[in-house]
Design a protein around this motif. Structure first.
Motif, short mmCIF file in Angstrom:
data_model
loop_
_atom_site.label_atom_id
_atom_site.label_comp_id
_atom_site.label_asym_id
_atom_site.label_seq_id
_atom_site.Cartn_x
_atom_site.Cartn_y
_atom_site.Cartn_z
N UNK A 633 0.77 -1.21 0.02
CA UNK A 633 -0.10 -0.03 0.00
C UNK A 633 0.91 1.07 0.06
N UNK A 634 0.45 2.42 -0.58
CA UNK A 634 0.84 3.50 -0.71
C UNK A 634 1.42 4.15 0.56
N UNK A 635 2.24 5.02 0.76
CA UNK A 635 2.45 5.45 1.96
C UNK A 635 1.62 6.67 2.18
N UNK A 636 1.40 7.48 1.28
CA UNK A 636 0.22 8.50 1.23
C UNK A 636 -0.97 8.38 0.79
N UNK A 637 -2.08 8.76 1.41
CA UNK A 637 -3.52 8.64 1.02
C UNK A 637 -4.32 9.96 1.03
N UNK A 638 -4.85 10.03 0.11
CA UNK A 638 -5.73 11.46 0.16
C UNK A 638 -7.37 11.01 0.03
N UNK A 639 -7.96 11.22 1.02
CA UNK A 639 -9.50 10.95 1.27
C UNK A 639 -10.43 12.09 1.05
N UNK A 640 -11.66 12.18 0.32
CA UNK A 640 -12.35 13.09 0.19
C UNK A 640 -13.65 12.52 0.58
N UNK A 641 -14.09 13.45 1.87
CA UNK A 641 -15.19 12.95 2.51
C UNK A 641 -16.54 14.12 2.53
N UNK A 642 -17.61 13.33 2.35
CA UNK A 642 -18.93 14.36 2.12
C UNK A 642 -19.47 14.43 3.27
N UNK A 643 -19.97 15.44 3.75
CA UNK A 643 -21.07 15.72 5.06
C UNK A 643 -22.21 16.28 4.49
N UNK A 644 -23.44 15.59 4.86
CA UNK A 644 -24.70 15.91 4.19
C UNK A 644 -25.74 15.96 5.07
N UNK A 651 -28.29 19.64 1.81
CA UNK A 651 -27.16 20.67 1.62
C UNK A 651 -25.89 19.74 2.28
N UNK A 652 -24.68 20.11 1.58
CA UNK A 652 -23.56 19.44 1.96
C UNK A 652 -22.39 19.87 1.99
N UNK A 653 -21.33 19.40 2.50
CA UNK A 653 -20.22 19.91 2.62
C UNK A 653 -18.76 18.86 2.31
#
Length: 796
Positions: A633-644, A651-653
């Motif tokens: 597994x790669x050392x760096x991970x970027x997660x995009x989360x949605x709050x609704x 509405x969401x952010x």
């Protein structure tokens, strides 16, 4: 001249003033006299002086003259108080043969009511001459008539009375007869021809005389008639009536041609001298029109309807004549029997068509009743329906007053139809009804009444200005201007509430409008009073409470508290490669300014560097590993989360989370990335020195800031224990929200959230960030500072 029937409705009476007692009438009527045929407008008397009233009092008290026979022959000058003749009076037309001719009248004073009796005597003048019923009289006298024999003649009629009436009779000079005047029981004077000497038919078969009738006027008037005397052969037995006088009673409603009676006279002579024929003797025109006599049979029949109220009895003189010319006299007295054929009469003297409600006892009408019948047929009973709030009060003779029994209420009943019934006591009973319509005018005695004591209106936030929120309604039981309602806003209970800028009301229909857009997060509900006032005098009013409930709309998107998205260096979460599945990597903390389901938040992983490695819990925002980590597994991970949120529409952010996979946390610092190491190797030594110096200064500054923040945190902790930060309501159960981790993140994340302002507004105050040292204890027991996540915050 005003008649009693022509009186217009009186002014509205506001107090009962009619208390009339018999003692108010004069004990003796005022009496006046006037000659008949006196000119119209002639002065009769100073009525005001005779009644003891002052000048102008007759006008002030609305005086009127009322006559018993409803024929107004007198005129009252209210200003001078003089009683005048309205027309010329003919005594003979008014009273006929009655010597004493008196007209009865009353003087009516309306305010207050008072009556005075009056009598006007009509004095006769000698304006009529005696008149005989025929131009010639035929008198048959047998030749064997003895001197001193008296022969009745037809009398003359004089319409005048007293000394002006017929006084005596005379005859033209002759040697055989003279005239004798006699008075009958009825006061009439009849002429009788008296024989002075014996007659001889062979010497003189016929005599012509002139009969003269003289009255007692000055100068006297006279009338003449020719008397033809035939000397008849001897017939010495005149007819004689079997009964005299005949008396009979006849009902006044007897039909025409009904037989009355049959008279009978006998003559003892034989032949033509014994044959009797009948005829009316000196009958008046009224008798001739009313009765017929069969000259052969003697039967009397009715030829005209009888009227007891006009003529109560008839006196008929019947002459029975035989074939020889002798006659006998008989009398028939016909008494007319009264039947109840006249209904009572009602005449309104004063009438009020409208009275105000709540008024005390008030006069509605003054009226008079009369029945032309006699006896029980003329006795009357006056009544009104029992279910009406009115009373009948007898005042004077046959005058009655209709008054209110108690104050009236227009709201209960605005109009009354009063039926006055007058019934006589005859058989069968006759009655007369008179209807009076009385209107009850309105008084402002009812305040407006709201349909509800309180109203609740619901308005969605972010409404458009001038939005119609709802209506209030009030009704008034009064009428006209007293029932016209005007609406207004009253001062709210909370003086700080800017009601004038929030709500307006239509004064005519009670519609409520929002003046500006409402914000649920700023103002969830407010109350105020609405007044309803009528236009009466004085005006009456009432009030109702109105509560406006602002409904929440989904107008606030979720706000992410952690990780902080402020454009600074992103926070990187460290995850050991040895972490088990379900390892807590981080927790996304977000809030929503709305309420209810609009503030229910859900979390969703939109995008990841390596799908399937991480997952987020939908209800609490916890990011955990989904499987075992490996070296691949790669050392760096970027997660995009949605709050609704759960609003409609939702509405969401979004929030970005950086995750770094490491082998362990025992290293004093993280090894540089390969790219950074390569760049450092190529850097000039002088540049390296400058970087080291800058890092030292920065570290010193960072430690100073940390010390300062620590002191402040200690002070705030003590203040919090003393109640410095209130416990928030709503979605946050306590002062701190703890999130416990596992593995290398075994320390607790603490987020301090403080509510500001009104707890219902949902506004959050984010306090100063706290920069904690993330301490990690490795297997050797060494405490290292994780320098790779220095921007992690505890929000207060």
């Amino acid at each position: 001249m005003e008649t009693l029937e022509g009186i217009q409705p009186n002014r509205q009476v506001t107090a009962f003033i009619l208390v009339v007692l018999l003692s108010q009438a004069r004990p003796e009527p005022v009496r006046y006299s006037v000659l008949e045929e006196t000119e119209r407008g002639s002065f009769v008397a100073h009525l005001s002086e005779d009644l003891g009233l002052g000048i102008g009092e007759l006008a002030a008290r609305s005086a009127r003259v009322v006559s018993d026979d409803d024929q107004q022959r007198l005129l009252l000058d209210r200003e001078t108080g003089d009683l005048l003749l309205k027309e010329e009076l003919d005594r003979e037309e008014l009273c006929g043969p009655v010597e004493t001719c008196v007209l009865h009248f009353q003087v009516l004073l309306e305010t207050p009511v008072q009556f005075f009796e009056g009598e006007l005597s009509i004095q006769d003048i000698n304006d009529h001459s005696p008149v005989f019923p025929t131009r010639e009289m035929l008198l048959k006298i047998p030749e064997n008539s003895q001197p001193g024999t008296i022969f009745p003649l037809k009398s003359a009629q004089d319409l005048d009375v007293g000394s002006n009436g017929l006084q005596k009779y005379t005859v033209s000079p002759n040697s055989h007869f003279h005239v004798l005047t006699r008075n009958h029981s009825e006061g009439k004077k009849y002429p009788y021809l008296v024989q002075d000497k014996a007659l001889d038919r062979e010497e003189q078969a016929e005599l012509s005389l002139t009969l003269i009738a003289l009255d007692g006027g000055s100068p006297p008037r006279s009338g003449t008639v020719a008397v033809r005397v035939l000397i008849m052969d001897v017939n010495d037995n005149p007819p004689e009536f079997v009964h005299t006088p005949y008396e009979v009673q006849v009902l006044e409603n007897s039909p025409i041609d009904a037989p009355i009676l049959t008279i009978l006279a006998r003559d003892i002579d034989a032949g033509n001298f014994g044959r009797v024929s009948y005829g009316l003797f000196q009958a008046s025109d009224e008798i001739k029109q009313t009765f017929s006599l069969n000259e052969v049979t003697g039967e009397i029949r009715l030829t005209k309807k009888l009227d007891f109220e006009q003529i109560k009895s008839y006196h008929l003189e019947i002459e029975a004549t035989d074939g020889g010319g002798l006659s006998g006299k008989g009398a028939v007295v016909i008494e007319v029997v009264d039947v109840n054929d006249n209904a009572p009469e009602l005449t309104v003297s004063s009438l009020t068509s409208s009275i105000p409600e709540n008024a005390p006892e008030t006069v509605v009408s003054i009226f008079r009743i009369r029945d032309r019948d006699s006896g029980d047929n003329g006795k009357m009973v006056c009544s009104i329906p029992e279910n009406l709030p009115f009373l009948l009060k007898p005042t004077f003779k046959n005058f009655y007053t209709l008054v209110t029994e108690s104050p009236l209420d227009r709201e209960s009943r605005a109009e009354y139809n009063i039926t006055i019934t007058v019934t006589d006591m005859g058989t069968p009973r006759l009655k007369t009804q008179h209807n009076i319509t009385l209107l009850v005018s309105d008084v402002n005695d009812n305040a407006p009444a709201f349909t509800q004591t309180s109203y609740t209106l619901f308005v969605q936030e972010n409404n458009s200005p001038a939005l119609h929120m709802g209506s209030v309604s009030a009704t008034d039981r009064d009428a006209g201007a007293n029932a016209q309602v005007t609406y207004s806003l009253l001062q709210p209970q909370d003086p700080s509430l800017p009601l004038d800028s929030l709500v307006s009301i239509n004064a005519d229909n009670g519609h409520l409008f929002a003046l500006r857009a409402l914000d649920f997060e700023a103002l969830q509900a407010f109350e105020f009073l609405v007044g309803a006032t009528d236009r009466g005098a004085p005006a009456l009013s009432s009030q109702a409470r109105v509560r406006v409930q602002v409904l929440d709309a989904n107008d606030n998107a979720p706000f992410v508290l952690y990780p902080l998205q402020n454009g600074s260096a992103p926070c990187t979460e460290l995850v050991p490669r040895a972490a088990e599945p379900g390892y807590l990597v981080s927790k996304v903390v977000a809030v929503d300014g709305d309420s209810g389901q609009n503030a229910w938040l859900s979390y969703q992983l939109l995008k990841a560097t390596e799908p399937g490695l991480f997952s987020v819990w939908a209800h609490n925002g916890e990011v955990r590993t989904a499987r075992l980590l490996s070296e691949r597994d790669a050392a760096k991970h970027r997660l995009l989360l949605l709050v609704k949120d759960n609003g409609e529409p939702p509405l969401s952010a979004s929030v970005t989370l950086h995750v770094l996979l490491v082998d362990g946390f025992s290293q004093p610092y993280l090894p540089l990335l390969p790219e950074a190491a390569a760049a450092a190797a190529q850097t000039d030594p002088l540049t390296v020195y400058l970087v080291i110096a800058l890092a030292s200064v920065s570290s010193l500054f960072l430690f100073s800031v940390l010390a300062f923040v620590g002191v402040r945190l200690c002070r705030r902790g003590r203040a919090g224990l003393e109640g410095g930060c209130p416990v928030p309501e709503g979605h946050f159960p306590g002062h701190l929200v703890d999130v416990s981790g596992t593995g290398t993140l075994s320390q607790s994340y603490q987020y301090e959230v403080c509510m500001t302002g009104d707890p219902g507004t949902g506004e959050f105050k984010f306090l100063k960030p706290i920069f904690p040292n993330l301490l990690v204890q490795d297997t050797e027991g060494e405490i290292k500072a994780n320098a790779n996540c220095r921007n992690s915050f505890v929000f207060g």
